[in-house]
Write a protein that holds these residues in place. Sequence first.
Motif, PDB file in Angstrom:
ATOM      1  N   LEU A   1     -25.684  11.835 157.979  1.00  0.00           N
ATOM      2  CA  LEU A   1     -25.551  11.317 156.599  1.00  0.00           C
ATOM      3  C   LEU A   1     -24.488  12.068 155.847  1.00  0.00           C
ATOM      4  O   LEU A   1     -23.615  11.162 155.106  1.00  0.00           O
ATOM      5  CB  LEU A   1     -26.872  11.184 155.874  1.00  0.00           C
ATOM      6  CG  LEU A   1     -28.051  10.310 156.315  1.00  0.00           C
ATOM      7  CD1 LEU A   1     -29.421  10.465 155.638  1.00  0.00           C
ATOM      8  CD2 LEU A   1     -27.465   8.768 156.228  1.00  0.00           C
ATOM      9  N   PHE A   2     -24.663  13.203 155.698  1.00  0.00           N
ATOM     10  CA  PHE A   2     -23.609  14.064 154.905  1.00  0.00           C
ATOM     11  C   PHE A   2     -22.366  14.009 155.344  1.00  0.00           C
ATOM     12  O   PHE A   2     -21.393  14.004 154.717  1.00  0.00           O
ATOM     13  CB  PHE A   2     -24.076  15.319 154.310  1.00  0.00           C
ATOM     14  CG  PHE A   2     -25.303  15.025 153.377  1.00  0.00           C
ATOM     15  CD1 PHE A   2     -24.961  14.886 152.096  1.00  0.00           C
ATOM     16  CD2 PHE A   2     -26.408  15.643 153.311  1.00  0.00           C
ATOM     17  CE1 PHE A   2     -26.004  14.490 151.086  1.00  0.00           C
ATOM     18  CE2 PHE A   2     -27.536  15.479 152.502  1.00  0.00           C
ATOM     19  CZ  PHE A   2     -27.211  15.055 151.374  1.00  0.00           C
TER      20      PHE A   2
ATOM     21  N   ALA B   1     -20.284  10.919 154.746  1.00  0.00           N
ATOM     22  CA  ALA B   1     -19.774  10.699 153.438  1.00  0.00           C
ATOM     23  C   ALA B   1     -18.167  11.312 153.326  1.00  0.00           C
ATOM     24  O   ALA B   1     -17.523  10.865 152.642  1.00  0.00           O
ATOM     25  CB  ALA B   1     -20.426  11.713 152.478  1.00  0.00           C
ATOM     26  N   PHE B   2     -17.878  12.191 154.489  1.00  0.00           N
ATOM     27  CA  PHE B   2     -16.605  12.812 154.455  1.00  0.00           C
ATOM     28  C   PHE B   2     -15.907  11.991 155.606  1.00  0.00           C
ATOM     29  O   PHE B   2     -14.472  11.818 155.461  1.00  0.00           O
ATOM     30  CB  PHE B   2     -16.384  14.190 154.635  1.00  0.00           C
ATOM     31  CG  PHE B   2     -17.076  14.869 153.640  1.00  0.00           C
ATOM     32  CD1 PHE B   2     -16.410  15.011 152.401  1.00  0.00           C
ATOM     33  CD2 PHE B   2     -18.399  15.342 153.504  1.00  0.00           C
ATOM     34  CE1 PHE B   2     -16.820  15.889 151.310  1.00  0.00           C
ATOM     35  CE2 PHE B   2     -19.018  16.148 152.564  1.00  0.00           C
ATOM     36  CZ  PHE B   2     -18.308  16.323 151.351  1.00  0.00           C
TER      37      PHE B   2
ATOM     38  N   VAL C   1     -16.534   4.522 149.031  1.00  0.00           N
ATOM     39  CA  VAL C   1     -17.476   4.896 150.301  1.00  0.00           C
ATOM     40  C   VAL C   1     -18.055   6.291 150.225  1.00  0.00           C
ATOM     41  O   VAL C   1     -19.081   6.543 150.581  1.00  0.00           O
ATOM     42  CB  VAL C   1     -16.471   4.652 151.517  1.00  0.00           C
ATOM     43  CG1 VAL C   1     -17.372   5.145 152.783  1.00  0.00           C
ATOM     44  CG2 VAL C   1     -16.144   3.078 151.897  1.00  0.00           C
ATOM     45  N   PHE C   2     -16.929   7.035 149.807  1.00  0.00           N
ATOM     46  CA  PHE C   2     -17.495   8.739 149.652  1.00  0.00           C
ATOM     47  C   PHE C   2     -18.888   8.636 148.580  1.00  0.00           C
ATOM     48  O   PHE C   2     -19.676   9.070 148.993  1.00  0.00           O
ATOM     49  CB  PHE C   2     -16.435   9.435 149.099  1.00  0.00           C
ATOM     50  CG  PHE C   2     -16.909  10.669 148.711  1.00  0.00           C
ATOM     51  CD1 PHE C   2     -17.390  11.738 149.753  1.00  0.00           C
ATOM     52  CD2 PHE C   2     -17.237  11.303 147.472  1.00  0.00           C
ATOM     53  CE1 PHE C   2     -17.802  12.931 149.574  1.00  0.00           C
ATOM     54  CE2 PHE C   2     -17.434  12.354 147.114  1.00  0.00           C
ATOM     55  CZ  PHE C   2     -17.841  13.506 148.357  1.00  0.00           C
ATOM     56  N   VAL C   3     -18.845   8.097 147.386  1.00  0.00           N
ATOM     57  CA  VAL C   3     -19.806   8.065 146.594  1.00  0.00           C
ATOM     58  C   VAL C   3     -21.138   7.357 146.897  1.00  0.00           C
ATOM     59  O   VAL C   3     -22.271   7.737 147.016  1.00  0.00           O
ATOM     60  CB  VAL C   3     -19.409   7.626 145.069  1.00  0.00           C
ATOM     61  CG1 VAL C   3     -20.469   7.391 144.123  1.00  0.00           C
ATOM     62  CG2 VAL C   3     -18.213   8.565 144.427  1.00  0.00           C
ATOM     63  N   SER C   4     -20.943   6.180 147.450  1.00  0.00           N
ATOM     64  CA  SER C   4     -21.819   5.283 147.924  1.00  0.00           C
ATOM     65  C   SER C   4     -22.717   5.963 148.963  1.00  0.00           C
ATOM     66  O   SER C   4     -23.696   6.006 149.126  1.00  0.00           O
ATOM     67  CB  SER C   4     -21.538   3.785 148.293  1.00  0.00           C
ATOM     68  OG  SER C   4     -20.666   3.880 149.425  1.00  0.00           O
ATOM     69  N   GLN C   5     -22.016   6.448 149.866  1.00  0.00           N
ATOM     70  CA  GLN C   5     -22.672   7.287 151.126  1.00  0.00           C
ATOM     71  C   GLN C   5     -23.146   8.521 150.556  1.00  0.00           C
ATOM     72  O   GLN C   5     -24.321   8.572 151.007  1.00  0.00           O
ATOM     73  CB  GLN C   5     -21.572   7.549 152.051  1.00  0.00           C
ATOM     74  CG  GLN C   5     -22.036   8.361 153.382  1.00  0.00           C
ATOM     75  CD  GLN C   5     -23.220   7.595 154.231  1.00  0.00           C
ATOM     76  OE1 GLN C   5     -22.843   6.230 154.326  1.00  0.00           O
ATOM     77  NE2 GLN C   5     -24.163   8.364 154.674  1.00  0.00           N
ATOM     78  N   LEU C   6     -22.663   9.131 149.727  1.00  0.00           N
ATOM     79  CA  LEU C   6     -23.531  10.459 148.960  1.00  0.00           C
ATOM     80  C   LEU C   6     -24.736  10.245 148.571  1.00  0.00           C
ATOM     81  O   LEU C   6     -25.821  10.840 148.385  1.00  0.00           O
ATOM     82  CB  LEU C   6     -22.528  11.359 148.149  1.00  0.00           C
ATOM     83  CG  LEU C   6     -22.711  12.640 148.060  1.00  0.00           C
ATOM     84  CD1 LEU C   6     -22.584  13.290 149.170  1.00  0.00           C
ATOM     85  CD2 LEU C   6     -21.651  13.129 147.228  1.00  0.00           C
TER      86      LEU C   6
ATOM     87  N   SER D   1     -27.375   9.199 150.828  1.00  0.00           N
ATOM     88  CA  SER D   1     -27.852  10.412 151.626  1.00  0.00           C
ATOM     89  C   SER D   1     -28.792  11.150 150.867  1.00  0.00           C
ATOM     90  O   SER D   1     -30.069  11.544 151.051  1.00  0.00           O
ATOM     91  CB  SER D   1     -26.757  11.202 152.015  1.00  0.00           C
ATOM     92  OG  SER D   1     -25.849  10.540 152.797  1.00  0.00           O
TER      93      SER D   1
ATOM     94  N   HIS E   1     -22.153   1.365 158.635  1.00  0.00           N
ATOM     95  CA  HIS E   1     -20.905   2.283 159.183  1.00  0.00           C
ATOM     96  C   HIS E   1     -19.990   1.669 160.071  1.00  0.00           C
ATOM     97  O   HIS E   1     -18.940   1.666 160.204  1.00  0.00           O
ATOM     98  CB  HIS E   1     -21.805   3.597 159.850  1.00  0.00           C
ATOM     99  CG  HIS E   1     -22.513   4.586 158.723  1.00  0.00           C
ATOM    100  ND1 HIS E   1     -22.841   5.582 159.147  1.00  0.00           N
ATOM    101  CD2 HIS E   1     -22.314   4.210 157.347  1.00  0.00           C
ATOM    102  CE1 HIS E   1     -23.418   6.161 158.031  1.00  0.00           C
ATOM    103  NE2 HIS E   1     -22.971   5.576 157.021  1.00  0.00           N
TER     104      HIS E   1
END
Length: 163
Positions: free
Chosen positions: A11-12, A15-16, A47-52, A55, A82
Amino acid sequence: MALRRLFLHWLFPAAFVLPLWLFVGWIVFSGGSAWGLLWLFVAVPAVFVSQLVLSLLIRARGSVRENRAVSSRDLLGLGAWHLVIVVLGLFDSRVFFPLLVLSIVGALVLFWSTLAQLWNEARGAVTVLHATDGTAYIPPVRERPTQPVDAEVIVVSESPRPR
């Protein structure tokens, strides 16, 4: 269960990795138009913020921390999302717009699904305990002991009688 545990550890880093993939895909697969660059400056942080956020919401659930695995709903939803993002990074003009819409809708559905799961776990629920032999039982409800109220105490001291 192993796949669900592996996905929890993904998950984390996702985000990257996923925003980086969008950037690399834009370079490699010639998404190099001006609109593509503008889209990239919006998509990568989104995508970065939503995945973070997803998570953090997933890891906030007690069942995830206890089992050290995401739920099956999380696995299917995030796995599909994803996959859509990876295919979106190929910048194929024939399917780009439908995949873009699907990724946005998918992020919103995942957000509400994750919030619903967190809400359901946070509500008061019946706790089932297990004995050492594996028998499940519901513990009796313990009433909270009431604190004794300190009543006002009046002390009358007696003085000795004179004789």
